[in-house]
Design an enzyme around this catalytic site. Structure first.
Site, PDB file in Angstrom:
ATOM      1  N   LYS A  95       0.861  -1.186   0.000  1.00 27.05           N
ATOM      2  CA  LYS A  95       0.000   0.000   0.000  1.00 27.05           C
ATOM      3  C   LYS A  95       0.889   1.225   0.000  1.00 27.05           C
ATOM      4  O   LYS A  95       1.821   1.338   0.803  1.00 27.05           O
ATOM      5  CB  LYS A  95      -0.864  -0.029   1.281  1.00 27.05           C
ATOM      6  CG  LYS A  95      -1.774   1.170   1.428  1.00 27.05           C
ATOM      7  CD  LYS A  95      -3.144   0.881   0.847  1.00 27.05           C
ATOM      8  CE  LYS A  95      -3.945   2.132   0.576  1.00 27.05           C
ATOM      9  NZ  LYS A  95      -3.694   2.775  -0.727  1.00 27.05           N
ATOM     10  N   GLN A 105       7.327   3.947   3.720  1.00 23.92           N
ATOM     11  CA  GLN A 105       5.932   3.502   3.777  1.00 23.92           C
ATOM     12  C   GLN A 105       5.784   2.210   4.594  1.00 23.92           C
ATOM     13  O   GLN A 105       4.764   2.012   5.260  1.00 23.92           O
ATOM     14  CB  GLN A 105       5.430   3.287   2.342  1.00 23.92           C
ATOM     15  CG  GLN A 105       3.938   3.269   2.190  1.00 23.92           C
ATOM     16  CD  GLN A 105       3.300   4.652   2.162  1.00 23.92           C
ATOM     17  OE1 GLN A 105       3.803   5.530   1.487  1.00 23.92           O
ATOM     18  NE2 GLN A 105       2.228   4.839   2.899  1.00 23.92           N
ATOM     19  N   LYS A 120       5.662   3.338   8.267  1.00 23.79           N
ATOM     20  CA  LYS A 120       4.497   4.183   8.491  1.00 23.79           C
ATOM     21  C   LYS A 120       3.232   3.322   8.538  1.00 23.79           C
ATOM     22  O   LYS A 120       2.403   3.446   9.430  1.00 23.79           O
ATOM     23  CB  LYS A 120       4.405   5.178   7.330  1.00 23.79           C
ATOM     24  CG  LYS A 120       3.221   6.105   7.400  1.00 23.79           C
ATOM     25  CD  LYS A 120       3.049   6.886   6.122  1.00 23.79           C
ATOM     26  CE  LYS A 120       4.382   7.452   5.673  1.00 23.79           C
ATOM     27  NZ  LYS A 120       4.248   8.552   4.734  1.00 23.79           N
ATOM     28  N   LYS A 178       5.147   1.724  -3.210  1.00 21.78           N
ATOM     29  CA  LYS A 178       5.088   3.089  -3.745  1.00 21.78           C
ATOM     30  C   LYS A 178       5.280   3.023  -5.247  1.00 21.78           C
ATOM     31  O   LYS A 178       5.846   2.057  -5.752  1.00 21.78           O
ATOM     32  CB  LYS A 178       6.198   3.947  -3.116  1.00 21.78           C
ATOM     33  CG  LYS A 178       5.956   5.441  -3.212  1.00 21.78           C
ATOM     34  CD  LYS A 178       5.023   5.968  -2.139  1.00 21.78           C
ATOM     35  CE  LYS A 178       4.622   7.396  -2.415  1.00 21.78           C
ATOM     36  NZ  LYS A 178       3.837   7.976  -1.298  1.00 21.78           N
ATOM     37  N   GLY A 218      -2.871   8.308  -4.068  1.00 24.84           N
ATOM     38  CA  GLY A 218      -2.234   9.515  -4.617  1.00 24.84           C
ATOM     39  C   GLY A 218      -0.969   9.907  -3.871  1.00 24.84           C
ATOM     40  O   GLY A 218      -0.628   9.341  -2.839  1.00 24.84           O
ATOM     41  N   ASP A 219      -0.279  10.871  -4.421  1.00 24.20           N
ATOM     42  CA  ASP A 219       0.882  11.513  -3.784  1.00 24.20           C
ATOM     43  C   ASP A 219       1.083  12.797  -4.593  1.00 24.20           C
ATOM     44  O   ASP A 219       0.135  13.273  -5.245  1.00 24.20           O
ATOM     45  CB  ASP A 219       2.117  10.596  -3.844  1.00 24.20           C
ATOM     46  CG  ASP A 219       3.279  11.097  -2.971  1.00 24.20           C
ATOM     47  OD1 ASP A 219       3.276  10.826  -1.769  1.00 24.20           O
ATOM     48  OD2 ASP A 219       4.191  11.783  -3.492  1.00 24.20           O
ATOM     49  N   THR A 269      -4.505  13.339   5.568  1.00 24.64           N
ATOM     50  CA  THR A 269      -3.080  13.499   5.896  1.00 24.64           C
ATOM     51  C   THR A 269      -2.878  14.809   6.654  1.00 24.64           C
ATOM     52  O   THR A 269      -2.206  14.846   7.698  1.00 24.64           O
ATOM     53  CB  THR A 269      -2.217  13.453   4.617  1.00 24.64           C
ATOM     54  OG1 THR A 269      -2.573  12.292   3.876  1.00 24.64           O
ATOM     55  CG2 THR A 269      -0.745  13.405   4.960  1.00 24.64           C
ATOM     56  N   ASN A 301      -2.469  19.014  -1.362  1.00 25.57           N
ATOM     57  CA  ASN A 301      -3.421  18.285  -0.515  1.00 25.57           C
ATOM     58  C   ASN A 301      -3.047  18.356   0.972  1.00 25.57           C
ATOM     59  O   ASN A 301      -3.868  18.733   1.806  1.00 25.57           O
ATOM     60  CB  ASN A 301      -3.474  16.825  -1.002  1.00 25.57           C
ATOM     61  CG  ASN A 301      -4.319  15.955  -0.093  1.00 25.57           C
ATOM     62  OD1 ASN A 301      -3.909  15.605   1.004  1.00 25.57           O
ATOM     63  ND2 ASN A 301      -5.520  15.628  -0.510  1.00 25.57           N
ATOM     64  N   SER A 329      -6.853   5.608   4.087  1.00 28.32           N
ATOM     65  CA  SER A 329      -6.933   4.772   2.889  1.00 28.32           C
ATOM     66  C   SER A 329      -7.287   3.342   3.284  1.00 28.32           C
ATOM     67  O   SER A 329      -8.080   2.669   2.610  1.00 28.32           O
ATOM     68  CB  SER A 329      -5.596   4.766   2.151  1.00 28.32           C
ATOM     69  OG  SER A 329      -5.507   5.865   1.288  1.00 28.32           O
TER      70      SER A 329
HETATM   71  P1  NDP Z   1       0.430  17.877  -3.964  1.00 28.20           P
HETATM   72  O1  NDP Z   1       0.877  17.559  -5.331  1.00 28.20           O
HETATM   73  O2  NDP Z   1      -1.014  18.013  -3.678  1.00 28.20           O
HETATM   74  O3  NDP Z   1       1.141  19.227  -3.464  1.00 28.20           O
HETATM   75  C1  NDP Z   1       2.525  19.342  -3.417  1.00 28.20           C
HETATM   76  C2  NDP Z   1       2.879  20.759  -3.005  1.00 28.20           C
HETATM   77  O4  NDP Z   1       4.281  20.844  -2.797  1.00 28.20           O
HETATM   78  C3  NDP Z   1       2.560  21.802  -4.081  1.00 28.20           C
HETATM   79  O5  NDP Z   1       2.327  23.033  -3.463  1.00 28.20           O
HETATM   80  C4  NDP Z   1       3.857  21.837  -4.894  1.00 28.20           C
HETATM   81  O6  NDP Z   1       4.054  23.059  -5.598  1.00 28.20           O
HETATM   82  C5  NDP Z   1       4.895  21.648  -3.805  1.00 28.20           C
HETATM   83  N1  NDP Z   1       6.063  20.940  -4.311  1.00 28.20           N
HETATM   84  C6  NDP Z   1       6.097  19.678  -4.823  1.00 28.20           C
HETATM   85  N2  NDP Z   1       7.333  19.358  -5.222  1.00 28.20           N
HETATM   86  C7  NDP Z   1       8.087  20.443  -4.980  1.00 28.20           C
HETATM   87  C8  NDP Z   1       9.455  20.718  -5.185  1.00 28.20           C
HETATM   88  N3  NDP Z   1      10.285  19.803  -5.725  1.00 28.20           N
HETATM   89  N4  NDP Z   1       9.908  21.920  -4.813  1.00 28.20           N
HETATM   90  C9  NDP Z   1       9.066  22.835  -4.261  1.00 28.20           C
HETATM   91  N5  NDP Z   1       7.756  22.636  -4.051  1.00 28.20           N
HETATM   92  C10 NDP Z   1       7.280  21.450  -4.400  1.00 28.20           C
HETATM   93  O7  NDP Z   1       1.098  16.755  -3.040  1.00 28.20           O
HETATM   94  P2  NDP Z   1       0.672  16.277  -1.576  1.00 28.20           P
HETATM   95  O8  NDP Z   1       0.196  17.420  -0.772  1.00 28.20           O
HETATM   96  O9  NDP Z   1      -0.184  15.084  -1.734  1.00 28.20           O
HETATM   97  O10 NDP Z   1       2.070  15.764  -1.003  1.00 28.20           O
HETATM   98  C11 NDP Z   1       2.985  16.613  -0.325  1.00 28.20           C
HETATM   99  C12 NDP Z   1       3.945  15.781   0.493  1.00 28.20           C
HETATM  100  O11 NDP Z   1       3.207  14.996   1.445  1.00 28.20           O
HETATM  101  C13 NDP Z   1       4.796  14.778  -0.291  1.00 28.20           C
HETATM  102  O12 NDP Z   1       6.049  14.638   0.348  1.00 28.20           O
HETATM  103  C14 NDP Z   1       4.016  13.480  -0.140  1.00 28.20           C
HETATM  104  O13 NDP Z   1       4.841  12.346  -0.314  1.00 28.20           O
HETATM  105  C15 NDP Z   1       3.543  13.624   1.301  1.00 28.20           C
HETATM  106  N6  NDP Z   1       2.401  12.800   1.656  1.00 28.20           N
HETATM  107  C16 NDP Z   1       1.211  12.903   0.978  1.00 28.20           C
HETATM  108  C17 NDP Z   1       0.126  12.151   1.370  1.00 28.20           C
HETATM  109  C18 NDP Z   1      -1.220  12.304   0.744  1.00 28.20           C
HETATM  110  O14 NDP Z   1      -2.183  11.723   1.283  1.00 28.20           O
HETATM  111  N7  NDP Z   1      -1.381  13.055  -0.326  1.00 28.20           N
HETATM  112  C19 NDP Z   1       0.239  11.133   2.458  1.00 28.20           C
HETATM  113  C20 NDP Z   1       1.506  11.179   3.151  1.00 28.20           C
HETATM  114  C21 NDP Z   1       2.539  11.953   2.737  1.00 28.20           C
HETATM  115  P3  NDP Z   1       3.589  23.189  -7.134  1.00 28.20           P
HETATM  116  O15 NDP Z   1       2.089  23.216  -7.107  1.00 28.20           O
HETATM  117  O16 NDP Z   1       4.194  24.455  -7.586  1.00 28.20           O
HETATM  118  O17 NDP Z   1       4.130  21.982  -7.826  1.00 28.20           O
END
Ligand code: NDP
Length: 445
Positions: A89, A110, A113, A125, A164-165, A209, A240, A377
């Site tokens: 997962k 993961q 976690k 992943k 998603g991620d 999250t 997100n 999830s």
């Molecule tokens: P989203 O794609 O929804 O949002 C990512 C955000 O981070 C955006 O604002 C994006 O900016 C910014 N970002 C992404 N990559 C970069 C980068 N290389 N440099 C600067 N800014 C960056 O992703 P999530 O919110 O889902 O995920 C964010 C983090 O949380 C990740 O590390 C993910 O692995 C982790 N996570 C997510 C979960 C989930 O349920 N979604 C669960 C657990 C962990 P821009 O829009 O400009 O690209």
């Protein structure tokens, strides 16, 4: 040399071209010396060598046709890292920086976690180096369909369940599931999570999250006699995790003053209008600087990395890995930060983590603090297999309970192995022990 050090040397040599993966392994292994000392059965079973080698790694070609009629080729990945306690997962990341080392570090994290949630889910992943930015809706659909054409051979509700991620939200999950359903000719919606509510998604999954992160940070502060209400918060990212963390932070009485995207960050001394950020980033898919149009007193600064120069009580890195390095950690401490909550995966470098701990900063590690997403999830999977829906309140109550219990398990594990109140060590140990015990009980392979 201890078994931990020996195993780490072997893993480093074998994965030399994957620095993010090595960083993730080092971070976990650092907490494990006293555990390995107490459990000779783990050494005999070569658990560390086994746990750092994925059970299966799938790399595939993803061809798709863009709006100009030109063929584009991307690379797809799925790593089924560890299935000892449940079906694999873990989410899918679509971002141009994706390569095998990123997917391996995320898959490795993961494992622990998922184990920490107490639910029956193994670690996996996946993703692609596809960049969804600037693509038309039709291009996103064509890419998702091609990606699933291959991925569907390897996943299933009882084998491997993606979600998603970064770059993969409800829209992409919908296109991915639609293609899976057409190919399989069956409504197996437990195969993927983060779905729309109308076809089997769980209420609270989109928020989970970010909400879970705030429940965890609230619990960590509360446990140490510190109030979250009234605190100033800075959050990196505006996707997100970041937007839902900001929403819950405001609900709990704290004030979020800054958020970012990859182009730069906004500072709003009145408290960030989270609905506006969420609409801009997640619905209109624009840059965060547009926030100033309706909020003229806010400020925008180009370059996302400067956000940590803003003084705050609580820092929540919710964007991407290695966001806070030692230099930024020092700046945050100099500016009086009390607590750091890792919403993103591996957002602090190992040097930054060590520094925060040395300085007595309360640190909520990603494995524990952002586990609310995968936990919910797993609740979505339960609802799918029972073919019923739980209410918003029911899922939210379960999520809160899980976050509090993860905190408690991390506290107990850290204390019983001599780490005191160190949630980084506690989360690593509690997650590791559950998986290691399952592996030992299941034999040598
Ligand atoms: P989203 O794609 O929804 O949002 C990512 C955000 O981070 C955006 O604002 C994006 O900016 C910014 N970002 C992404 N990559 C970069 C980068 N290389 N440099 C600067 N800014 C960056 O992703 P999530 O919110 O889902 O995920 C964010 C983090 O949380 C990740 O590390 C993910 O692995 C982790 N996570 C997510 C979960 C989930 O349920 N979604 C669960 C657990 C962990 P821009 O829009 O400009 O690209």
């Amino acid at each position: 040399m201890s078994y931990v050090k020996e195993a780490l040397e072997r893993i480093k040599a074998r994965n030399a071209s994957e620095p993010e993966f090595i960083q993730a392994v080092e971070e976990v292994f650092k907490s494990l010396e006293p555990v390995i000392e107490k459990h000779p059965e783990y050494v005999k079973a070569k658990i560390l060598d086994r746990i750092a080698e994925p059970e299966r790694q799938i790399i595939f070609r993803v061809p798709w046709v863009d709006d100009k009629g030109e063929l584009q080729i991307n690379r797809g990945f799925r790593i089924q890292f560890n299935g000892a306690i449940g079906p694999y997962k873990g989410g899918l990341r679509f971002h141009p920086s994706v390569y095998i080392g990123i997917i391996k570090f995320l898959g490795f994290e993961q494992i622990f976690k998922n184990a920490l949630t107490g639910l029956p889910i193994g670690g996996g992943k996946g993703g692609s180096d596809f960049d969804p930015k600037g693509k038309s809706e039709d291009e996103i659909i064509r890419f998702c369909e091609s990606f699933m054409l291959e991925l569907q051979r390897h996943i299933g509700p009882d084998t491997d369940v993606p979600a998603g991620d970064i770059g993969v939200g409800a829209r992409e999950i919908g296109y991915l599931y639609g293609q899976y359903r057409r190919i399989r000719g069956a409504f197996e919606n437990g195969v993927i999570t983060g779905k729309g509510i109308v076809y089997g998604g769980s209420l609270i999954r989109p928020e989970a999250t970010g909400y879970g992160l705030m429940y965890f940070v609230h619990e960590m502060l509360n446990y140490n006699g510190v109030e979250l209400a009234g605190k100033t918060i800075v959050i990196s990212g505006s996707g997100n995790v970041a937007t839902h963390a900001a929403e819950k932070a405001h609900e709990l009485g704290a004030k979020v003053v800054a958020m970012s995207d990859s182009s730069g960050y906004i500072y709003d001394a009145n408290g960030v209008d989270v609905d506006a950020v969420s609409r801009l980033k997640n619905v209109e898919r624009k840059r965060i600087s547009e926030y100033l149009k309706d909020h003229p007193t806010a400020e925008f600064t180009e370059g996302w990395q400067g956000i940590w120069s803003i003084p705050c009580d609580v820092a929540l890195p919710c964007a991407t890995q290695n966001d806070i390095d030692l230099e930024k950690a020092k700046l945050l401490v100099l500016n009086g930060v009390l607590a750091v909550g890792e919403g993103a995966n591996m957002p602090c470098t190992n040097e930054a983590i060590t520094y925060f701990l040395e300085k007595g900063i309360y640190l909520a590690p990603a494995k524990a603090a952002n586990a609310g997403g995968v936990a919910t999830s797993a609740l979505e999977m339960s609802q799918n297999s029972q073919r019923l829906y739980w209410s918003r309140e029911e899922v939210d109550t379960k999520l809160k309970g899980i976050m509090i219990s993860i905190h408690q398990h991390a506290v107990e594990a850290a204390e019983s192995y001599g780490f005191g109140y160190n949630l980084v060590a506690g989360a690593n140990i509690a997650g590791f022990k559950r998986v290691a015990d399952a592996m030992v009980q299941q034999g040598k392979y």
